[in-house]
Design a protein around this motif. Sequence first.
Motif, PDB file in Angstrom:
ATOM      1  N   ARG A 188       0.971  -1.071   0.060  1.00 48.87           N
ATOM      2  CA  ARG A 188      -0.048   0.069  -0.150  1.00 48.87           C
ATOM      3  C   ARG A 188       0.905   1.363  -0.098  1.00 48.87           C
ATOM      4  O   ARG A 188       1.815   1.589   0.776  1.00 48.87           O
ATOM      5  N   ILE A 189       0.682   2.015  -0.986  1.00 43.79           N
ATOM      6  CA  ILE A 189       1.383   3.177  -1.159  1.00 43.79           C
ATOM      7  C   ILE A 189       0.337   4.515  -1.117  1.00 43.79           C
ATOM      8  O   ILE A 189      -0.547   4.372  -1.905  1.00 43.79           O
ATOM      9  N   ASP A 190       0.641   5.429  -0.287  1.00 40.72           N
ATOM     10  CA  ASP A 190      -0.519   6.419   0.027  1.00 40.72           C
ATOM     11  C   ASP A 190      -1.985   5.780   0.135  1.00 40.72           C
ATOM     12  O   ASP A 190      -2.801   6.324  -0.537  1.00 40.72           O
ATOM     13  N   GLY A 191      -2.067   4.820   0.771  1.00 42.45           N
ATOM     14  CA  GLY A 191      -3.336   4.263   1.014  1.00 42.45           C
ATOM     15  C   GLY A 191      -3.887   3.357  -0.138  1.00 42.45           C
ATOM     16  O   GLY A 191      -5.008   3.015  -0.063  1.00 42.45           O
ATOM     17  N   ILE A 192      -3.005   3.388  -1.165  1.00 40.20           N
ATOM     18  CA  ILE A 192      -3.626   2.745  -2.478  1.00 40.20           C
ATOM     19  C   ILE A 192      -3.030   1.283  -2.621  1.00 40.20           C
ATOM     20  O   ILE A 192      -1.585   1.110  -2.572  1.00 40.20           O
ATOM     21  N   ARG A 193      -3.747   0.163  -2.758  1.00 39.80           N
ATOM     22  CA  ARG A 193      -2.880  -1.052  -2.828  1.00 39.80           C
ATOM     23  C   ARG A 193      -2.685  -1.172  -4.285  1.00 39.80           C
ATOM     24  O   ARG A 193      -3.288  -1.213  -5.315  1.00 39.80           O
ATOM     25  N   THR A 194      -1.206  -1.675  -4.275  1.00 41.70           N
ATOM     26  CA  THR A 194      -0.513  -1.712  -5.498  1.00 41.70           C
ATOM     27  C   THR A 194       0.340  -2.850  -5.603  1.00 41.70           C
ATOM     28  O   THR A 194       0.471  -3.395  -4.590  1.00 41.70           O
ATOM     29  N   ARG A 195       0.872  -2.928  -6.703  1.00 40.45           N
ATOM     30  CA  ARG A 195       2.062  -4.249  -6.856  1.00 40.45           C
ATOM     31  C   ARG A 195       3.564  -3.459  -7.167  1.00 40.45           C
ATOM     32  O   ARG A 195       3.420  -2.666  -8.172  1.00 40.45           O
ATOM     33  N   LYS A 196       4.662  -3.891  -6.543  1.00 38.42           N
ATOM     34  CA  LYS A 196       5.787  -3.540  -6.941  1.00 38.42           C
ATOM     35  C   LYS A 196       6.923  -4.730  -6.876  1.00 38.42           C
ATOM     36  O   LYS A 196       6.399  -5.943  -6.550  1.00 38.42           O
ATOM     37  N   THR A 197       8.119  -4.372  -7.510  1.00 35.51           N
ATOM     38  CA  THR A 197       9.116  -5.336  -7.642  1.00 35.51           C
ATOM     39  C   THR A 197      10.318  -4.735  -7.128  1.00 35.51           C
ATOM     40  O   THR A 197      10.426  -3.542  -7.058  1.00 35.51           O
ATOM     41  N   CYS A 198      11.403  -5.632  -6.975  1.00 38.58           N
ATOM     42  CA  CYS A 198      12.657  -4.912  -6.541  1.00 38.58           C
ATOM     43  C   CYS A 198      13.305  -4.208  -7.885  1.00 38.58           C
ATOM     44  O   CYS A 198      14.104  -3.465  -7.563  1.00 38.58           O
TER      45      CYS A 198
END
Length: 577
Positions: free
Chosen positions: A538-548
């Motif tokens: 969660r970034i700034d309250g928004i659920r998202t996906r990230k990678t290294c």
Amino acid sequence: MKLLITITKLTVLSLLFSSSKARLGEQLRKTQDEVGKTIIDCTISLITGLVSRPGEAHVQESFVCISTSDDDPILLMDDPRDVLGNDFINGVSKVSLCIEGSKKQVLLKESLIDGSLNNDLRRSLASQANGVKKVLVVRVVSARNSNIKPIQSEEQLFDDIFDDNNNMAVRFDECSGGKLKMIPATGNGVNNGVLTVSIDGDFSELEHWDCLGRAKDMIPSDIIRDHTMFVCPDEIDFGTAAALAYKPGTISWYLSSYVSIPLVQFHEISHNYGHLHSGGMYGQNYTDFTCNLGMAGDFTDRGSHYCFNAPKSWAWHWYDDFHAEVDPLFNTYNSTLVGINAVRTNIADDKDVVLKISSQNEVDLYLMYQRQVDANKDIPAYGNQVVITEQKEEMQSQSYMKKALPEGYEYVQGNWGGIVGNTLTVKVCSLDSTTLPGSAHVIVFDSNHKISCPPKILSDTPDPDLDEPSLSLPLCQDAAGRIQYNDGTRNCLFVSRKNTAVRCSEGVAEACPVTCMEHSGYQCQCEERPLKKQFNIRIDGIRTRKTCQDAIDDTSLCMKNKVRIFCPIVCKVETCF
């Protein structure tokens, strides 16, 4: 209408005067059917599971009541421990519930039929943990969107769960000494133990319970199996859990991102056999790193080869012939412990695998020599040491590690047996970790029955464990979520920012092994996610996906705790270099 009401009232009155309990139940069922209600006989089981990363908030537990004639569960909206009190025994207590219509969620206190509680203590989970078990893996996909599905194909799930070098089938075979084997189920539509089913609904709004319930209804009735593993797409909301299971029961369900990890598979199926979690020395959940019902090891498809702690090994009953028990108020123990792998090498009759220390007014203690070889070769911590673990009630409470003893060390516990001034002592006289199978000479005594180790014969041969330290360190990773810190919760990023030596206090160091490596004395290799493997954040309250890879492109992401945890090499965490 009046006549019908009169008949119903007469039926109820006849129940009150029936002298036969069986007749009473039979007529009651008939009466309830007339007013749209059903009587269900069921056994209450806990739903528990594994958090997605070390240090995450404990999985929110709940209870279901599983029918004796149908595996379709009733979710209990209140806690049976509050309703039934001390009479409740998880996985044993059978009750009768009065259910209105087709409800699948009820309050136990409102649905329970008075006097129906029955605790069948003859029911043995241990006897079920032997032989060949058929496992059905259900791959759940969206009926609306072909892109919403588990990461793994049917072929990949077969490989990851049954066929590759390390999986739950391999782990049970190795850890049981060949006594418990898991094989793929067969049947209509089943491909090497895997069945794909489609369920409807908006997956962004579905929770894990929805995935399980809807998928279960799609399974053909003629598929014979002992366990069912449901694999849900990552879009399903599992809360803080990576996977969940009935304890006890036959069902477990997983997020796709975690089902290929042997530790997760092994952990959940172990819940099916009635085991609870294994905690560490500071009373935290999951922090016994010698046991698969804790949470440590390689969180990849490669997995780690290690088994269980002493109380779990005792309760599995795989090594019953090599169990020993002592009450220090009356006797001493002066003998040899060997690791579980020694059973396969025709262990001598005068050696033991698990020792139970049991006295009145005390919580039972269990000892094992965690020999770091073969089935236990990847034990994440305290390998080649005698580990003492506490468990209050076999199969009914969580265990907690008390102490790990190298050669020459001892554990003492005061006022043993409730006797003021009486001290229990457990001492490791000697350890052999250089030969196979290896052994540990252990003595146990209290203040009134003192014994001592025999004189040690000195040798000129250098100790290879001291002169040639192993370069193979276990993998480790900080907690990805919030951890208990003083009277509140923090995360490992907070611990790393300043006063790290002070903040890496008892318990915090276990949850943040990478951050606290320089201060805890525990050495390990930092685990790094593959560069392009996604994780939820969660970034700034928004659920998202990230990678290294994203953290390489945008280094500010490393200021996020979860990114720093999953990508410690990319984020240049100092202790990893």
